[in-house]
Structure formats: C-alpha cells, structure tokens
Scaffold this motif. Sequence first.
Motif, mmCIF file in Angstrom:
data_model
loop_
_atom_site.group_PDB
_atom_site.id
_atom_site.type_symbol
_atom_site.label_atom_id
_atom_site.label_comp_id
_atom_site.label_asym_id
_atom_site.label_seq_id
_atom_site.Cartn_x
_atom_site.Cartn_y
_atom_site.Cartn_z
ATOM 1 N N VAL A 98 0.841 -1.193 0.000
ATOM 2 C CA VAL A 98 0.000 0.000 0.000
ATOM 3 C C VAL A 98 0.874 1.240 0.000
ATOM 4 C CG1 VAL A 98 -1.963 -1.098 1.161
ATOM 5 C CG2 VAL A 98 -0.233 0.036 2.517
ATOM 6 N N TYR A 99 0.320 2.322 -0.552
ATOM 7 C CA TYR A 99 1.014 3.609 -0.481
ATOM 8 C C TYR A 99 0.006 4.737 -0.503
ATOM 9 C CZ TYR A 99 0.336 4.410 -5.499
ATOM 10 O OH TYR A 99 -0.214 4.615 -6.734
ATOM 11 N N CYS A 100 0.458 5.894 -0.054
ATOM 12 C CA CYS A 100 -0.346 7.108 -0.098
ATOM 13 C C CYS A 100 0.581 8.240 -0.542
ATOM 14 C CB CYS A 100 -0.998 7.399 1.258
ATOM 15 S SG CYS A 100 0.195 7.733 2.576
ATOM 16 N N LYS A 101 0.309 9.453 -0.159
ATOM 17 C CA LYS A 101 1.125 10.596 -0.575
ATOM 18 C C LYS A 101 2.505 10.567 0.079
ATOM 19 C CE LYS A 101 1.080 15.681 -0.574
ATOM 20 N NZ LYS A 101 1.814 15.841 -1.807
ATOM 21 N N THR A 102 2.540 10.480 1.406
ATOM 22 C CA THR A 102 3.833 10.524 2.093
ATOM 23 C C THR A 102 4.074 9.368 3.052
ATOM 24 O OG1 THR A 102 2.945 11.953 3.840
ATOM 25 C CG2 THR A 102 3.989 13.048 1.951
ATOM 26 N N SER A 103 3.109 8.522 3.275
ATOM 27 C CA SER A 103 3.185 7.251 4.005
ATOM 28 C C SER A 103 2.347 7.182 5.276
ATOM 29 C CB SER A 103 4.621 6.806 4.296
ATOM 30 O OG SER A 103 5.225 7.581 5.300
ATOM 31 N N GLY A 104 1.715 8.266 5.702
ATOM 32 C CA GLY A 104 0.887 8.225 6.909
ATOM 33 C C GLY A 104 -0.381 7.404 6.740
ATOM 34 N N ARG A 105 -1.162 7.722 5.712
ATOM 35 C CA ARG A 105 -2.402 6.969 5.473
ATOM 36 C C ARG A 105 -2.100 5.515 5.146
ATOM 37 N NH1 ARG A 105 -5.078 10.812 1.072
ATOM 38 N NH2 ARG A 105 -2.879 11.360 0.844
ATOM 39 N N ALA A 106 -0.984 5.279 4.454
ATOM 40 C CA ALA A 106 -0.604 3.899 4.119
ATOM 41 C C ALA A 106 -0.288 3.103 5.383
ATOM 42 C CB ALA A 106 0.582 3.888 3.163
ATOM 43 N N ASP A 161 0.647 -10.446 5.060
ATOM 44 C CA ASP A 161 1.827 -9.915 4.372
ATOM 45 C C ASP A 161 1.486 -8.556 3.747
ATOM 46 O OD1 ASP A 161 4.166 -9.438 2.967
ATOM 47 O OD2 ASP A 161 4.154 -11.345 1.900
ATOM 48 N N VAL A 162 1.571 -7.527 4.573
ATOM 49 C CA VAL A 162 1.238 -6.175 4.138
ATOM 50 C C VAL A 162 2.446 -5.277 4.356
ATOM 51 C CG1 VAL A 162 -0.323 -4.210 4.429
ATOM 52 C CG2 VAL A 162 -1.162 -6.538 4.843
ATOM 53 N N LYS A 163 2.779 -4.526 3.308
ATOM 54 C CA LYS A 163 3.895 -3.572 3.388
ATOM 55 C C LYS A 163 3.401 -2.217 2.918
ATOM 56 C CE LYS A 163 7.506 -6.931 2.237
ATOM 57 N NZ LYS A 163 6.864 -8.149 1.774
ATOM 58 N N SER A 164 4.005 -1.170 3.447
ATOM 59 C CA SER A 164 3.743 0.171 2.928
ATOM 60 C C SER A 164 5.065 0.728 2.401
ATOM 61 C CB SER A 164 3.160 1.082 4.010
ATOM 62 O OG SER A 164 4.100 1.336 5.023
ATOM 63 N N ILE A 165 4.944 1.646 1.460
ATOM 64 C CA ILE A 165 6.147 2.234 0.855
ATOM 65 C C ILE A 165 6.545 3.481 1.638
ATOM 66 C CG2 ILE A 165 7.110 3.315 -1.213
ATOM 67 C CD1 ILE A 165 5.205 1.542 -2.869
ATOM 68 N N ALA A 166 7.740 3.463 2.209
ATOM 69 C CA ALA A 166 8.244 4.602 2.973
ATOM 70 C C ALA A 166 8.333 5.834 2.063
ATOM 71 C CB ALA A 166 9.618 4.284 3.563
ATOM 72 N N GLY A 167 7.809 6.933 2.551
ATOM 73 C CA GLY A 167 7.862 8.178 1.774
ATOM 74 C C GLY A 167 6.724 8.328 0.795
ATOM 75 N N GLY A 168 6.013 7.238 0.508
ATOM 76 C CA GLY A 168 4.838 7.276 -0.341
ATOM 77 C C GLY A 168 5.075 7.710 -1.769
ATOM 78 N N PHE A 169 3.993 8.156 -2.396
ATOM 79 C CA PHE A 169 4.036 8.541 -3.802
ATOM 80 C C PHE A 169 4.966 9.721 -4.028
ATOM 81 C CE2 PHE A 169 2.502 10.934 -7.483
ATOM 82 C CZ PHE A 169 2.593 9.953 -8.460
ATOM 83 N N ASP A 170 5.006 10.657 -3.097
ATOM 84 C CA ASP A 170 5.883 11.823 -3.273
ATOM 85 C C ASP A 170 7.341 11.400 -3.400
ATOM 86 O OD1 ASP A 170 3.676 13.458 -3.184
ATOM 87 O OD2 ASP A 170 4.223 14.464 -1.304
ATOM 88 N N ALA A 171 7.789 10.477 -2.563
ATOM 89 C CA ALA A 171 9.169 9.987 -2.632
ATOM 90 C C ALA A 171 9.393 9.222 -3.934
ATOM 91 C CB ALA A 171 9.484 9.106 -1.426
ATOM 92 N N TRP A 172 8.407 8.421 -4.341
ATOM 93 C CA TRP A 172 8.477 7.652 -5.586
ATOM 94 C C TRP A 172 8.687 8.602 -6.765
ATOM 95 C CZ3 TRP A 172 8.226 2.441 -6.863
ATOM 96 C CH2 TRP A 172 7.936 2.141 -8.195
ATOM 97 N N ALA A 173 7.836 9.604 -6.869
ATOM 98 C CA ALA A 173 7.901 10.548 -7.990
ATOM 99 C C ALA A 173 9.186 11.375 -7.938
ATOM 100 C CB ALA A 173 6.675 11.459 -7.985
ATOM 101 N N ALA A 174 9.595 11.808 -6.747
ATOM 102 C CA ALA A 174 10.818 12.608 -6.601
ATOM 103 C C ALA A 174 12.057 11.820 -7.016
ATOM 104 C CB ALA A 174 10.960 13.092 -5.156
ATOM 105 N N ALA A 175 11.996 10.496 -6.885
ATOM 106 C CA ALA A 175 13.121 9.642 -7.280
ATOM 107 C C ALA A 175 13.137 9.388 -8.784
ATOM 108 C CB ALA A 175 13.064 8.322 -6.516
ATOM 109 N N GLY A 176 12.165 9.948 -9.506
ATOM 110 C CA GLY A 176 12.124 9.781 -10.960
ATOM 111 C C GLY A 176 11.595 8.435 -11.405
ATOM 112 N N LYS A 177 10.908 7.743 -10.517
ATOM 113 C CA LYS A 177 10.341 6.441 -10.873
ATOM 114 C C LYS A 177 9.094 6.655 -11.745
ATOM 115 C CE LYS A 177 12.209 3.913 -6.968
ATOM 116 N NZ LYS A 177 12.914 2.884 -7.722
ATOM 117 N N PRO A 178 8.682 5.624 -12.492
ATOM 118 C CA PRO A 178 7.559 5.793 -13.419
ATOM 119 C C PRO A 178 6.254 6.176 -12.723
ATOM 120 C CG PRO A 178 8.334 3.504 -13.397
ATOM 121 C CD PRO A 178 9.241 4.282 -12.500
#
Length: 126
Positions: free
Chosen positions: A77-85, A99-116
């Motif tokens: 799961v992910y959200c904007k910055t990881s709180g809701r996730a 087996d549930v994981k959340s993405i640290a930093g959320g979508f903002d971190a994903w996009a800032a890293a230049g990921k698709p």
Amino acid sequence: MKTAHDLVTAAKARVQETPLEKADQAIRDADILIDVRETEEYASGHIPGAVHISRGMLEFKLSNMPELASRDLRIVVYCKTSGRAALAACALADMGYLDVKSIAGGFDAWAAAGKPVAKPELPSFE
C-alpha cells in the motif's frame, strides 16, 4: 487525546515499511498494489499497476471483493507521504492479512526519485 500524528507514529511502529530503494521489488513480489489516496490524487498520477481504493473505503471494499479474500495475499500500500498507508496497513493486519507492506515516503518519494508515474489519458475533443 491522540493526534493524527500520534496514530501514524503508532501505526508505523506496527507495520513493515519498505524503503524506496526496495519498493520496486516489493511491488513485483506483491499480489496487489493499492493506492489509498483520494480519487483526485490517484487521477493526477499513480504508480503503474496500482489499484485505487481510498483509505476511507479500504476495509469495506476488501470485505466485498472475493478475489481479495485470501489472507495470504502479498499486499503493498502507499499514499502521498506514508501516513495513510501506515494506517491502512494496520487496518489490513487487523483484518487478518499476513503480508502487508507500505512504501516509505509514499508517492511523493516515488515521484521525486524519478520512478515511473502513470497518468490517465484524458479524452481528446478535437
């Protein structure tokens, strides 16, 4: 009285947060990637392959989707910055998902890293 920050901090202590550098592998290994942001956030761009289920509807939708009933599903799961996730991951664990994981930093971190980022194509009226 607890604040939203207090709740997120407690949730993050309970859930498995995947660091951004390991997120690609976690997503590949997952059975489902869930974006728990609001509809307009998802529509403005999301991680490719993500299914949108807003945080407010998560428990209800998963309870009514037979294809997601197995508690052995690997969920990211992910959200904007990881709180809701983090809150969502706790709710899923409380529902019995193992087996549930959340993405640290959320979508903002994903996009800032230049990921698709997937963005829906708007219809052309020309």
